[in-house]
Design a protein around this motif. Structure first.
Motif, PDB file in Angstrom:
ATOM      1  N   VAL A 147       0.855  -1.184   0.000  1.00  0.00           N
ATOM      2  CA  VAL A 147       0.000   0.000   0.000  1.00  0.00           C
ATOM      3  C   VAL A 147       0.890   1.232   0.000  1.00  0.00           C
ATOM      4  O   VAL A 147       1.789   1.364   0.837  1.00  0.00           O
ATOM      5  CB  VAL A 147      -0.924   0.045   1.234  1.00  0.00           C
ATOM      6  N   THR A 148       0.648   2.124  -0.949  1.00  0.00           N
ATOM      7  CA  THR A 148       1.390   3.382  -1.030  1.00  0.00           C
ATOM      8  C   THR A 148       0.401   4.533  -0.942  1.00  0.00           C
ATOM      9  O   THR A 148      -0.640   4.511  -1.610  1.00  0.00           O
ATOM     10  CB  THR A 148       2.174   3.483  -2.351  1.00  0.00           C
ATOM     11  N   VAL A 149       0.697   5.521  -0.124  1.00  0.00           N
ATOM     12  CA  VAL A 149      -0.205   6.651   0.065  1.00  0.00           C
ATOM     13  C   VAL A 149       0.473   7.943  -0.336  1.00  0.00           C
ATOM     14  O   VAL A 149       1.679   8.123  -0.128  1.00  0.00           O
ATOM     15  CB  VAL A 149      -0.689   6.733   1.538  1.00  0.00           C
ATOM     16  N   TRP A 150      -0.311   8.826  -0.932  1.00  0.00           N
ATOM     17  CA  TRP A 150       0.173  10.189  -1.192  1.00  0.00           C
ATOM     18  C   TRP A 150      -0.969  11.167  -0.942  1.00  0.00           C
ATOM     19  O   TRP A 150      -2.121  10.928  -1.307  1.00  0.00           O
ATOM     20  CB  TRP A 150       0.649  10.372  -2.627  1.00  0.00           C
ATOM     21  N   SER A 151      -0.639  12.262  -0.299  1.00  0.00           N
ATOM     22  CA  SER A 151      -1.521  13.418  -0.176  1.00  0.00           C
ATOM     23  C   SER A 151      -0.618  14.645  -0.120  1.00  0.00           C
ATOM     24  O   SER A 151       0.594  14.524   0.116  1.00  0.00           O
ATOM     25  CB  SER A 151      -2.417  13.309   1.069  1.00  0.00           C
ATOM     26  N   SER A 156       0.377  14.834   6.892  1.00  0.00           N
ATOM     27  CA  SER A 156      -0.803  13.981   6.764  1.00  0.00           C
ATOM     28  C   SER A 156      -0.420  12.589   6.291  1.00  0.00           C
ATOM     29  O   SER A 156      -0.974  11.581   6.753  1.00  0.00           O
ATOM     30  CB  SER A 156      -1.801  14.611   5.790  1.00  0.00           C
ATOM     31  N   ARG A 157       0.523  12.522   5.361  1.00  0.00           N
ATOM     32  CA  ARG A 157       0.984  11.204   4.887  1.00  0.00           C
ATOM     33  C   ARG A 157       1.611  10.418   6.026  1.00  0.00           C
ATOM     34  O   ARG A 157       1.356   9.215   6.188  1.00  0.00           O
ATOM     35  CB  ARG A 157       1.994  11.374   3.747  1.00  0.00           C
ATOM     36  N   SER A 158       2.413  11.073   6.830  1.00  0.00           N
ATOM     37  CA  SER A 158       3.076  10.402   7.954  1.00  0.00           C
ATOM     38  C   SER A 158       2.049   9.920   8.976  1.00  0.00           C
ATOM     39  O   SER A 158       2.165   8.819   9.531  1.00  0.00           O
ATOM     40  CB  SER A 158       4.072  11.345   8.626  1.00  0.00           C
ATOM     41  N   ARG A 159       1.040  10.737   9.232  1.00  0.00           N
ATOM     42  CA  ARG A 159      -0.016  10.340  10.170  1.00  0.00           C
ATOM     43  C   ARG A 159      -0.761   9.116   9.645  1.00  0.00           C
ATOM     44  O   ARG A 159      -1.079   8.189  10.400  1.00  0.00           O
ATOM     45  CB  ARG A 159      -0.989  11.505  10.378  1.00  0.00           C
ATOM     46  N   PHE A 160      -1.022   9.086   8.347  1.00  0.00           N
ATOM     47  CA  PHE A 160      -1.735   7.970   7.739  1.00  0.00           C
ATOM     48  C   PHE A 160      -0.930   6.681   7.871  1.00  0.00           C
ATOM     49  O   PHE A 160      -1.467   5.631   8.241  1.00  0.00           O
ATOM     50  CB  PHE A 160      -2.005   8.273   6.266  1.00  0.00           C
ATOM     51  N   VAL A 161       0.366   6.751   7.595  1.00  0.00           N
ATOM     52  CA  VAL A 161       1.237   5.575   7.729  1.00  0.00           C
ATOM     53  C   VAL A 161       1.237   5.094   9.177  1.00  0.00           C
ATOM     54  O   VAL A 161       1.127   3.891   9.459  1.00  0.00           O
ATOM     55  CB  VAL A 161       2.666   5.895   7.264  1.00  0.00           C
TER      56      VAL A 161
END
Length: 325
Positions: A147-151, A156-161
């Motif tokens: 799973v890879t996330v970008w915003s 926010s990305r760090s919080r999501f991870v």
């Protein structure tokens, strides 16, 4: 007896697997426009009230009301459920979490049927409420490899991870949206850009990818570009007419000459196996969602049944009786 369910009770009564199954049953049944008409929307100077109504084949009729005060940027959600046979008001529910749950669970149902076979490499564009709910829903429906996330905001990305650090999902942050989707075969779009330009572009998408887009529900909103709408071999929509006529993504593609109508089918046709869905491994498929009372009522009814089973919720202290007509 009318049962009141606040947001905490709704969350305590919810389960991803149960919700996906409830939606599968709902979409395999009767979802005719006579049961689930198009939403209505009243607009004030700085406010709007959107209403979705429906009568399920499971014995409930109900609505979801969304009230928005734009000057204070506040929104409230209310779902009343009525017994179809007696017209009795059986529940009043906070609809905030149901809105996120039902959107994500329906996307998971669509992805389950549309995505390539085998484990999935997922790109999540967005890191907010909808993005997190979608990842959990997809994980309940399919096996995920990466799973890879970008915003836009690194914080926010760090919080999501970090939010998924205690789960079995290997979630990593990408440096930009293009690199996030580069190796994905399932892309979850759950974030519109602030200037309403598309956040995901067709040129980035690899053959065989399924794209889930939930962030463009009004004409002024944009999430995926014209090229992606054009490259999609099949578009699956929860509400075909609303997706084609009321979303900024579809309006832009139609204005550019893309024939969307000929390749767009309702989600119900996919669930009920009236359409085969993916027919080749290299096809790009797109699921577009604007939300539907089918989803709200199915998930609300599921939560109500579980709340009753567990003795949750508070009886309404007054009676709202039915009236003979």
């Amino acid at each position: 007896m009318t049962l009141l369910l606040d947001d905490q009770t709704v969350r305590d009564s919810f389960g991803w697997t149960q919700a996906i199954e409830a939606l599968r049953v709902a979409y395999a049944g009767d979802v005719a426009e006579s049961r689930y008409p198009e939403r209505s929307m009243a607009r004030g100077d700085a406010s709007w009230l959107r209403t979705l109504t429906g009568i399920s084949a499971g014995g409930f009729m109900g609505a979801k009301h969304i009230a928005a005060a734009m000057t204070t940027r506040q929104v409230s959600y209310l779902i009343p459920l009525f017994d179809e046979r007696t017209a009795e008001l059986v529940a009043l529910m906070d609809g905030q979490s149901i809105t996120g749950f039902r959107t994500a669970a329906t996307s998971a149902l669509a992805a389950q049927l549309m995505a390539s076979s085998g484990d999935l490499d997922v790109a999540v564009i967005g890191s907010g409420f909808e993005a997190g709910k979608h990842l959990r829903a997809i994980a309940a429906a399919r096996t995920l490899n990466t799973v890879t996330v970008w915003s836009p905001r690194e914080q926010s990305r760090s919080r999501f991870v970090a939010e998924f650090a205690d789960s079995d999902l290997p979630v990593y942050a990408a440096r930009d949206a293009e690199s996030a989707v580069a190796t994905a075969n399932l892309v979850i779009c759950a974030a519109r850009s602030r200037d309403e330009s598309p956040t995901v572009r067709g040129a980035w998408i690899q053959p065989g990818t399924t794209v889930v887009s939930v962030g463009s529900t009004l004409p002024e909103q944009h999430e995926v570009d014209v090229e992606l709408m054009d490259r999609a071999e099949l578009i699956v929509a929860d509400m075909v007419d609303e997706v084609l006529h009321d979303t900024g993504d579809a309006q832009a593609a139609t204005a550019a000459g893309v024939d969307l109508r000929s390749k767009t089918i309702p989600l119900a046709d996919l669930v009920a196996e009236r359409h085969p869905g993916r027919t080749a491994g290299d096809q790009i498929l797109l699921y577009k969602s604007v939300g539907s009372a089918v989803q709200d009522i199915a998930v609300a009814a599921m939560c109500l049944a579980e709340a009753r089973r567990r003795g949750l919720g508070v009886p309404l202290p007054i009676s709202i009786p039915t009236v003979k007509k």
